[in-house]
Scaffold this active site. Sequence first.
Site: not given
Length: 912
Positions: A247, A484, A522
């Site tokens: 991330s 995501d 995610h």
Amino acid sequence: MRIQRPAPRFRVVLGAIGVSLVLAACGGGGGGGGGGAGFFLPTSPATGGNTPPDVNPPADDPPDNVSPPPVLPVLPVVSCADLAGKSLPASAISLPTQGATVTSATPVAAGDVGNTLGDYCRVRGTIQPVDPASQSINFAVNLPEQWNQKTIHFGGGGFDGVLIDGTEVIRFGPAGKPAPLALGYATYGDDSGHQSGSITDGRFAANDEQLANYGGQSLKKTRDVAQALVFARYAVKPKHAYFLGTSTGGRDALSYIQRWPLDYDGVIANEPALNYTGTRLSNVAVGRALYGNGAVGWLSLAKTLLVQKTAMDACDKLDGAADRIVSNVESCRQLNTQILASLACPGGLDTGPTCLSKEQLDTVRAIENPLDFTNYALANGVKRAGGYNILEGTLVAGPFTTRDLGTKATTRDANVFVTGDQWMKYFVTRNAAFDSVSFDPLNPAADQAARVAAVSNLTDATDPNLAPFFDRGGRLIMLHGLADEVISNNSTIDYYKQVVATLGQPAVDKGMRFYTVPGMGHGTGSFIPNWDSLAALEGWVEGGLAPATGIAVDAVAGTYGRTRPLCRFPAWPKYRGSGSLDAAVNYNCVTEVGNPLACPNLPALLTSYKGGDSFGEELRVQIDPATMAYTVTIDASLQRAAGTQRTGTLIAEGNCSYTSAESGAVFSFGAGGVLSGGVNAPSGGGFAPLVAFQNTFSAAPVSGDFKSIANIFNAVGVQQGTGGTSAQMLAVRLRNAGTFQYCRDPVSSGFMVYDANCTQTEKGYAAYNTLRASFDVFTTSPTGTAVTTGGTLSGSMVIGMVNGVAVPMHLVRESATNAGLRVFGLQQGLVPGVADGSYALASVKGENHDATVSGNGFNLGGAAATLSYDTPVPGVAQADAGRPGSLIFNSGVLAFVSSDGANAALELGVRH
């Protein structure tokens, strides 16, 4: 094991805070430079000075596929406690600071309660800012007692503010693999130069130095300090240095090698927030759609789930597997218009939870569509921010994610907006009272656009020129989930394409691997991959073995352990059509594109299919492929008049399946000219499942010659009458002259090995009817001999020919209240694998179900069972208690009879 030790023990220079010896540069990965200098370092008796000896000089890159010699562990030359209180001057750190200080150095023993990381020295410290108003950088360095001569820098997450202490396991790594520190790595991380209790707190960015640190400068400062500490403790340079990030940490990894390409040998960037500014602008754009104009575009949880389900239903099967994972994302994207149209409320007004208003559809588009900037550019000339695949399987609400579009329209707490709002307030305007919804990302004021561009240059990691990193042997593994919901995978794809355009595909293939994972959000989603990315990177950097197609193991609790190939972009995993849906071996990484709705089994011209339904009705189905209009014509029935018709239009849903107007029945086209579907039931509502064939067997004038198809079969079916619905499981012989005899086991009234002398028996013959192009069925005395005359007309028979193989179907019409259907399959060995594949089945209960057969595995409508083949007779597969019942298979047609008590039913359909 022999432990490598420097010969004499080195003398430690005990400098006080502010009084440090500035010594030779401490090398980075592979001995690379980068300007960091050593501190409180040992003096070498061998040289008589303060320059550290080149104990492990950097080696040239090993040739491909040659394993490097084993690296022996190194022991410390100074104790852990001796590091406490030491300092590093500002001149020894590449970027402006006021130096660094070790605030604690604590020995941690392998036997300490709760410690699984072995013996190591836990070092914590600070790097002092230039600006007195800025917070310090907190850093963590961990120095194992037996060091493998390698280091790992861990990146951060969100807005950071929380110390990354380097004790973590590999993100998305294999279950059970120890953390890198436990494997002998020296590890380190930092908090990016500010401290906060929340990784969504953006207030730190109001300070220039803190913003620059967050943008990447803290990484370089921490690296210089950490590498100096490593040399101070071991008097040996690292042989290899790696950077791992996810991330924001993935952005950190890419930002680092773009700015300082000589420091690291290998980098892993998972789901990287590389187009950081574009991500935040997209957050704001979605917030405007949700909360602008009186929040009429806000989506409730129910409506969000409706969008997700509609998209999943449309696209799930485009990869060949009904597994609630959209793998063929780009083909799915072609269905956006169709999906949105199906969600629209009549007249565009919000009429409730079952549809979306015009404004709510616009919100979905704001989430889905990229932002294209025409009035200004971001760092490195970037003019696009990728959208989120909400119409291609991305989940922003529900059990597979902790994020959603907020609790209600007035709270502005949608996860996708919160970080964008903080960014606008503190990164851009530095006005805590600023209304972010008022900001138009596509058309900002000139001063706002300039500020956004300036922030972009500080924070984004979008420089595509990775040649300096690749040319020195650097290797990059990048991974992003195609579902995501936080960081757009489409921005990562854009970046990858830009790297290829800048360097060329051969250079990218030599230095970079980019994997995309269907179903992965995610760190969330319906598929979370576990694979040993660190081992892959080590093998590439240290052994010259480039990663290829890996195997990812699902870490999601409900599907834990299933596997998929880890495909290199742009490939995606396509189910081969047979074998377990949960095994990677049954998928290929493909790059095919085209019309996702195209069906190779669809006829080219107006075509009629002949068949019947579960009420014993003989019928014809006409399909016009030009318009997908269909007509079902009843040819013979005891429930409704011959000639009765049902008409409608089929709407493609992928994988050769189409929705219809027949009470929700799904029509599916199988190979060899076979069609399954349904027609509105003659009474009682719902639909009756049907099967029909382009080609049928005929014999004239009366019984004719059945020699070419005569055989012994198993038959399964259903009888529907005043006494309810009963399952049918029989043996049947169809003879050369068209006579037939059914047999049932005298005890179970079910399957048996055919025996001409069976006691529970039915007899009759089939005579061709030229007017209907089918066979009339006459029943005769069960105790008499086989005859082809007389008897009682009791139904009809349609004998489909699928790729030259006969698929007989007996339509029973004893009375208007006693009718049914039986499908035949040969009574001969049925081995695992022959019937493998995905099926579209329709139930006599008026339900559509997906089914898969994979060896001994069977899944029907989500219920899993194990199959026992040739049980209780050859040609039958019996399912266990997971989905009790029996199935037969004939040329792509599958018929399953449930024996689950009150749930007994016939499921009938074709293989996709």
